[in-house]
Design a protein around this motif. Structure first.
Motif, PDB file in Angstrom:
ATOM      1  N   ASP A 160       0.817  -1.210   0.000  1.00 53.52           N
ATOM      2  CA  ASP A 160       0.000   0.000   0.000  1.00 53.52           C
ATOM      3  C   ASP A 160       0.851   1.261   0.000  1.00 53.52           C
ATOM      4  O   ASP A 160       0.469   2.262  -0.602  1.00 53.52           O
ATOM      5  N   PHE A 161       1.982   1.224   0.686  1.00 52.71           N
ATOM      6  CA  PHE A 161       2.901   2.361   0.732  1.00 52.71           C
ATOM      7  C   PHE A 161       4.326   1.828   0.641  1.00 52.71           C
ATOM      8  O   PHE A 161       4.602   0.670   0.980  1.00 52.71           O
ATOM      9  N   GLN A 162       5.221   2.682   0.180  1.00 53.21           N
ATOM     10  CA  GLN A 162       6.648   2.393   0.188  1.00 53.21           C
ATOM     11  C   GLN A 162       7.347   3.506   0.955  1.00 53.21           C
ATOM     12  O   GLN A 162       7.095   4.694   0.724  1.00 53.21           O
ATOM     13  N   LEU A 163       8.213   3.115   1.877  1.00 52.61           N
ATOM     14  CA  LEU A 163       8.704   4.007   2.930  1.00 52.61           C
ATOM     15  C   LEU A 163      10.194   4.232   2.796  1.00 52.61           C
ATOM     16  O   LEU A 163      10.960   3.302   2.519  1.00 52.61           O
ATOM     17  N   MET A 195      16.905  18.252   3.288  1.00 56.29           N
ATOM     18  CA  MET A 195      15.655  18.113   2.551  1.00 56.29           C
ATOM     19  C   MET A 195      15.924  17.476   1.191  1.00 56.29           C
ATOM     20  O   MET A 195      16.957  17.734   0.570  1.00 56.29           O
ATOM     21  N   PRO A 196      15.019  16.614   0.714  1.00 54.37           N
ATOM     22  CA  PRO A 196      15.278  15.966  -0.579  1.00 54.37           C
ATOM     23  C   PRO A 196      15.237  16.968  -1.722  1.00 54.37           C
ATOM     24  O   PRO A 196      14.367  17.849  -1.783  1.00 54.37           O
ATOM     25  N   SER A 197      16.179  16.834  -2.628  1.00 54.56           N
ATOM     26  CA  SER A 197      16.224  17.710  -3.793  1.00 54.56           C
ATOM     27  C   SER A 197      15.275  17.183  -4.865  1.00 54.56           C
ATOM     28  O   SER A 197      14.733  16.079  -4.774  1.00 54.56           O
ATOM     29  N   ILE A 255       6.463   7.718   0.841  1.00 51.53           N
ATOM     30  CA  ILE A 255       6.374   8.227   2.209  1.00 51.53           C
ATOM     31  C   ILE A 255       7.792   8.320   2.771  1.00 51.53           C
ATOM     32  O   ILE A 255       8.559   7.356   2.688  1.00 51.53           O
ATOM     33  N   VAL A 256       8.123   9.476   3.324  1.00 48.72           N
ATOM     34  CA  VAL A 256       9.427   9.709   3.941  1.00 48.72           C
ATOM     35  C   VAL A 256       9.227   9.818   5.445  1.00 48.72           C
ATOM     36  O   VAL A 256       8.457  10.670   5.911  1.00 48.72           O
ATOM     37  N   ALA A 257       9.894   8.953   6.198  1.00 47.48           N
ATOM     38  CA  ALA A 257       9.851   8.979   7.661  1.00 47.48           C
ATOM     39  C   ALA A 257      11.130   9.625   8.163  1.00 47.48           C
ATOM     40  O   ALA A 257      12.220   9.060   8.005  1.00 47.48           O
ATOM     41  N   ALA A 258      11.016  10.812   8.745  1.00 51.17           N
ATOM     42  CA  ALA A 258      12.151  11.549   9.293  1.00 51.17           C
ATOM     43  C   ALA A 258      12.177  11.354  10.800  1.00 51.17           C
ATOM     44  O   ALA A 258      11.229  11.731  11.493  1.00 51.17           O
ATOM     45  N   VAL A 259      13.247  10.759  11.303  1.00 50.56           N
ATOM     46  CA  VAL A 259      13.392  10.448  12.728  1.00 50.56           C
ATOM     47  C   VAL A 259      14.330  11.471  13.343  1.00 50.56           C
ATOM     48  O   VAL A 259      15.502  11.577  12.950  1.00 50.56           O
ATOM     49  N   ASP A 260      13.825  12.234  14.288  1.00 51.92           N
ATOM     50  CA  ASP A 260      14.602  13.257  14.981  1.00 51.92           C
ATOM     51  C   ASP A 260      14.624  12.918  16.461  1.00 51.92           C
ATOM     52  O   ASP A 260      13.681  13.213  17.194  1.00 51.92           O
ATOM     53  N   PHE A 274       6.095  12.191   6.003  1.00 47.12           N
ATOM     54  CA  PHE A 274       5.814  13.159   4.947  1.00 47.12           C
ATOM     55  C   PHE A 274       5.475  12.389   3.672  1.00 47.12           C
ATOM     56  O   PHE A 274       6.165  11.431   3.313  1.00 47.12           O
ATOM     57  N   ARG A 275       4.427  12.845   3.020  1.00 48.03           N
ATOM     58  CA  ARG A 275       3.954  12.189   1.793  1.00 48.03           C
ATOM     59  C   ARG A 275       4.314  13.046   0.584  1.00 48.03           C
ATOM     60  O   ARG A 275       3.946  14.228   0.524  1.00 48.03           O
ATOM     61  N   PHE A 276       5.022  12.447  -0.371  1.00 45.90           N
ATOM     62  CA  PHE A 276       5.379  13.113  -1.620  1.00 45.90           C
ATOM     63  C   PHE A 276       4.704  12.346  -2.756  1.00 45.90           C
ATOM     64  O   PHE A 276       4.791  11.108  -2.816  1.00 45.90           O
ATOM     65  N   SER A 277       4.038  13.081  -3.638  1.00 52.87           N
ATOM     66  CA  SER A 277       3.351  12.464  -4.776  1.00 52.87           C
ATOM     67  C   SER A 277       3.743  13.188  -6.047  1.00 52.87           C
ATOM     68  O   SER A 277       4.101  14.371  -6.032  1.00 52.87           O
TER      69      SER A 277
END
Length: 461
Positions: free
Chosen positions: A329-332, A342-344, A436-441, A448-451
């Motif tokens: 359903d999602f790829q992480l 931040m992703p370019s 889906i990007v999971a940022a662990v701080d 965060f969802r990017f489409s």
């Protein structure tokens, strides 16, 4: 006020703490701003539970609290420490057993109990030494490092570490094949194996506690099951195929036949064909600037990027089969927010290039129009005589149809309702490719969802 608290002392009272509910339940509150009353917990010998939140008995003062207030705080603090020091207990009938092999970075499950292994672990053939000294291949259930740590931490698996020491001579240790591992030892030895970091494990454990099924995207070995490809086959128009085959002379022919392009007048109206111009053709003729994700230049860079798809995520409602997993359903993507920028645009384009296209959102189902006859009140049934039924118009029509069938033509079937076109705004909002990007701080995870969507693929009229 309680008499035992009027004269505070530095010693903790010897009376055991009980979990009896207070008589006045109206003073308890579930508000988040209240502090925990650790004195309402069970004694350390019993299983600890999380108490209800209560209101504070006093407000902080600038000059410090009184001796009674300090004594209440110390009493609650000691009760909290005693509760945290309580030993976690598990049932021997529900615990599983595994052996950690550091050479292959796998945990061999020797005794599997519970429902966790319905979507965790995979079967792999390994060489086993037989009793006669010959080696043979035997399939066994193995856990990846994140799966083993998750089950050990929650108390579902008791893990041993593979050791070359022989325990057969000692009484009661004939079946032991290693040394027992603690949770701290499992973290120290398994983190860093098979590209597993502490951030990736935290995201894995967080999603597993919520009920999701999480698997690896890149198989760590050839025996790890992977889902099928999600790429949607798109049909290419025949004119576009011909254009790609004869692109060299087709462009020359178009330039010779078509008039010169004018940037200030991109729409050329003919005196004979101007009545055929519609909004769709007008918008297509005004799209003379190349656009879309295919026009982005591909930059070959040797710099390693942290934005790599690591997990496949399945919803709890998705039917999952471990031997043949369905499309995720999602790829992480899991990154460390302290070190990863931040992703370019190039990094996102590289991710979208390897992602399959998601299906279009289904349009909403419209209810069929209700007939006026359905809304009319139902007439009560009446008993009619056979003569009256035979003289009815419906009976006469059916009788004439049976006697002279050639006079009646078959009623043509109702044409099927045309399929509704998908809403372009919903399709642009959802996107055709999603990551889906999971940022662990510092153990705080944000998703965060990017489409990826393209306006040129959808006519606005």
């Amino acid at each position: 006020m309680d008499d035992s608290l009027e004269k505070p002392s530095s010693l903790f009272p010897k009376t055991p703490l009980t979990d009896e509910a207070p008589e006045d339940d109206e003073q308890l509150s579930d508000e988040e701003d209240g502090g925990l009353d650790w004195t309402k917990l069970l004694p350390p010998s019993a299983r600890p539970i999380i108490p209800r939140r209560g209101e504070k008995e006093f407000e902080p003062r600038s000059g410090g609290g009184t001796n009674l207030q300090l004594h209440v705080l110390d009493r609650s603090r000691l009760a909290m420490f005693d509760t945290l020091r309580a030993t976690r207990t598990i049932s021997s009938k529900a615990v599983s057993y595994a052996v950690w092999h550091p050479d292959i970075s796998r945990s061999h499950v020797t005794v599997a109990r519970g429902i966790h292994f319905s979507n965790m672990g995979h079967s792999a053939p390994r060489s086993v030494q037989g009793e006669d000294g010959t080696s043979k291949m035997q399939r066994r259930l193995e856990l990846l490092p994140e799966e083993a740590i998750y089950l050990i931490e929650r108390g579902s698996v008791f893990c041993w570490k593979k050791s070359d020491l022989e325990f057969g001579e000692l009484p009661g240790l004939s079946d032991v094949s290693g040394t027992p591992m603690t949770v701290q030892q499992a973290f120290s030895e398994m983190i860093g194996k098979e590209d597993l970091t502490i951030e990736k494990f935290q995201v894995y454990a967080y999603l597993k506690r919520l009920g999701y099924v999480v698997t690896r995207t890149d198989p760590p070995d050839s025996y790890y099951p992977i889902p099928p490809n999600l790429s949607v086959s798109k049909t290419t128009p025949i004119m576009q195929r011909i254009k790609t085959l004869f692109a060299s002379w087709m462009s020359t022919l178009v330039q010779a036949v078509a008039p010169a392009f004018n940037w200030w007048k991109p729409v050329s109206l003919s005196h004979w064909l101007h009545h055929d111009k519609k909004y769709l053709s007008l918008f297509q003729s005004m799209r003379f600037i190349p656009s879309g994700h295919s026009t982005l230049p591909t930059i070959q860079s040797n710099v390693t990027t942290p934005y790599r798809i690591f997990y496949n995520v399945y919803k709890p409602s998705t039917p999952f089969k471990k031997s043949a997993p369905p499309p995720p359903d999602f790829q992480l993507v899991v990154v460390n927010a302290r070190t990863a920028p931040m992703p370019s645009l190039q990094e996102l384009s590289d991710l979208f290039d390897i992602l399959p296209e998601a299906p279009l959102p289904t349009p909403r189902q419209r209810r069929p129009p209700t007939c006026a006859a359905n809304n009319a009140p139902a007439t009560p049934p009446t008993r009619e005589t056979p003569a009256r039924i035979a003289s009815s118009p419906l009976a006469e029509k059916s009788l004439v149809r049976r006697m002279f069938p050639w006079l009646f033509f078959a009623t043509p079937p109702a044409p099927p309702m045309p399929a509704r076109r998908p809403n372009p705004f919903m399709a642009l909002k959802s996107g055709k490719k999603i990551v889906i990007v999971a940022a662990v701080d510092s153990s705080n995870t944000s998703f965060f969802r990017f489409s990826q969507g393209e306006f040129t693929e959808w006519p606005m009229v």
